[in-house]
Write a protein that holds these residues in place. Structure first.
Motif, short mmCIF file in Angstrom:
data_model
loop_
_atom_site.label_atom_id
_atom_site.label_comp_id
_atom_site.label_asym_id
_atom_site.label_seq_id
_atom_site.Cartn_x
_atom_site.Cartn_y
_atom_site.Cartn_z
N ARG A 77 0.84 -1.20 0.00
CA ARG A 77 0.00 0.00 0.00
C ARG A 77 0.88 1.25 0.00
O ARG A 77 1.88 1.32 0.71
CB ARG A 77 -0.89 -0.01 1.25
CG ARG A 77 -1.78 1.19 1.40
CD ARG A 77 -2.78 0.97 2.53
NE ARG A 77 -2.12 0.72 3.80
CZ ARG A 77 -1.75 1.66 4.65
NH1 ARG A 77 -1.93 2.95 4.34
NH2 ARG A 77 -1.17 1.36 5.79
N ARG A 78 0.49 2.22 -0.79
CA ARG A 78 1.24 3.47 -0.86
C ARG A 78 0.88 4.37 0.32
O ARG A 78 -0.28 4.48 0.72
CB ARG A 78 0.96 4.20 -2.17
CG ARG A 78 1.46 3.44 -3.39
CD ARG A 78 1.40 4.29 -4.63
NE ARG A 78 2.31 5.42 -4.58
CZ ARG A 78 2.92 5.94 -5.64
NH1 ARG A 78 2.73 5.42 -6.84
NH2 ARG A 78 3.72 6.98 -5.52
N LEU A 79 1.90 5.02 0.88
CA LEU A 79 1.70 6.00 1.94
C LEU A 79 1.47 7.39 1.37
O LEU A 79 0.81 8.23 1.99
CB LEU A 79 2.92 6.04 2.86
CG LEU A 79 3.07 4.92 3.88
CD1 LEU A 79 4.44 5.00 4.54
CD2 LEU A 79 1.99 4.99 4.94
N ASP A 80 2.04 7.64 0.20
CA ASP A 80 2.02 8.98 -0.38
C ASP A 80 0.85 9.20 -1.33
O ASP A 80 0.80 10.23 -2.01
CB ASP A 80 3.35 9.23 -1.11
CG ASP A 80 3.62 8.20 -2.18
OD1 ASP A 80 3.17 7.04 -2.03
OD2 ASP A 80 4.29 8.53 -3.18
N GLY A 81 -0.05 8.26 -1.39
CA GLY A 81 -1.17 8.40 -2.30
C GLY A 81 -2.03 7.16 -2.28
O GLY A 81 -1.75 6.20 -1.55
N PRO A 82 -3.07 7.13 -3.08
CA PRO A 82 -3.96 5.96 -3.10
C PRO A 82 -3.35 4.78 -3.84
O PRO A 82 -2.42 4.93 -4.64
CB PRO A 82 -5.19 6.50 -3.84
CG PRO A 82 -4.65 7.57 -4.74
CD PRO A 82 -3.52 8.20 -3.98
N GLY A 83 -3.90 3.61 -3.56
CA GLY A 83 -3.51 2.43 -4.32
C GLY A 83 -2.29 1.72 -3.77
O GLY A 83 -1.82 1.98 -2.65
N THR A 84 -1.76 0.82 -4.59
CA THR A 84 -0.61 0.01 -4.22
C THR A 84 0.46 0.12 -5.30
O THR A 84 0.21 0.65 -6.39
CB THR A 84 -1.01 -1.47 -4.05
OG1 THR A 84 -1.52 -1.96 -5.31
CG2 THR A 84 -2.06 -1.64 -2.97
N LEU A 85 1.62 -0.39 -4.98
CA LEU A 85 2.72 -0.46 -5.95
C LEU A 85 3.35 -1.83 -5.84
O LEU A 85 3.64 -2.31 -4.73
CB LEU A 85 3.76 0.63 -5.68
CG LEU A 85 4.97 0.65 -6.63
CD1 LEU A 85 4.53 1.06 -8.04
CD2 LEU A 85 6.05 1.59 -6.12
N SER A 86 3.57 -2.47 -6.99
CA SER A 86 4.20 -3.79 -7.00
C SER A 86 5.58 -3.70 -7.63
O SER A 86 5.83 -2.85 -8.50
CB SER A 86 3.35 -4.80 -7.78
OG SER A 86 3.34 -4.48 -9.16
#
Length: 209
Positions: A77-86
């Protein structure tokens, strides 16, 4: 009356040792005592040597078993914005994977160097990714607002990704090539010269400072 000169002496009566132990026992006890002392000295010496070796051995010199292998995958999960990063989504890029925390002094020291490298190489296929390590989201974002930077920040719930990478403490930085393999690892605060050297070795055709 018998002649005293020819009368046999009475048979000798053994005299007990004052301690109640027989003759020669004291010598055996002294020998056993020295053997015991020698064994204790040897054990203490061995433990002291092992302890000194442990203190003199820098754990940061131990090579990560991940180097040369595919980087452990993650979707966070991203802290700096919505969504996730893989990590999968970053295939083809050089990834500077930085484990850090707001309570970490060396993380504060290295932040300007990460910022400088990010600004210098972000348009050359390099992505800096920060993974918050055992920190509260609000503290992590307060750190970012104070020191700046806009590279992706991720929340590692349960430290599962840190465990997969064998993180011992922060900061630790992994250098992942475009092929998704871990190429190097840095313990402690990184510097701009170190980052440029690593990035230049990973970018196709190299890169200039």
């Amino acid at each position: 009356m018998p002649d005293e000169a020819t009368e046999p002496y009475p048979e000798a009566i053994p005299v007990s040792h004052p301690s109640g132990l027989g003759p020669g026992t004291g010598h055996r006890l002294r020998r056993a005592r020295w053997v015991l002392v020698g064994a204790v000295v040897a054990i203490v010496g061995t433990l002291t040597a092992l302890f000194a070796f442990g203190l003199s051995t820098d754990p940061t010199l131990v090579r990560s078993p991940l180097i040369g292998r595919p980087a452990p995958p993650f979707t966070l999960r991203r802290l700096d914005g919505p969504g996730t990063l893989s990590l999968r989504s970053l295939r083809g890029h050089v990834v500077i994977l930085n484990f850090w925390a707001s309570w970490c002094g060396p993380c504060r020291d290295e932040h300007p160097d990460l910022e400088e490298a990010w600004q210098r190489y972000r348009d050359h296929g390099v992505v800096v990714v920060g993974i918050s390590y055992q920190d509260r989201p609000q503290n992590a974002m307060a750190f970012r607002r104070e020191l700046g930077g806009d590279w992706p920040l991720l929340q590692d719930d349960g430290s599962r990704t840190a465990l997969a990478y064998g993180v011992l403490g922060v900061p630790e930085t992994f250098f992942i090539g475009p092929d998704g393999r871990v190429r190097d690892k840095s313990y402690g605060a990184v510097s701009y010269p170190m980052l440029t050297d690593e990035i230049s070795s990973l970018l196709p055709g190299g890169a200039t400072r």
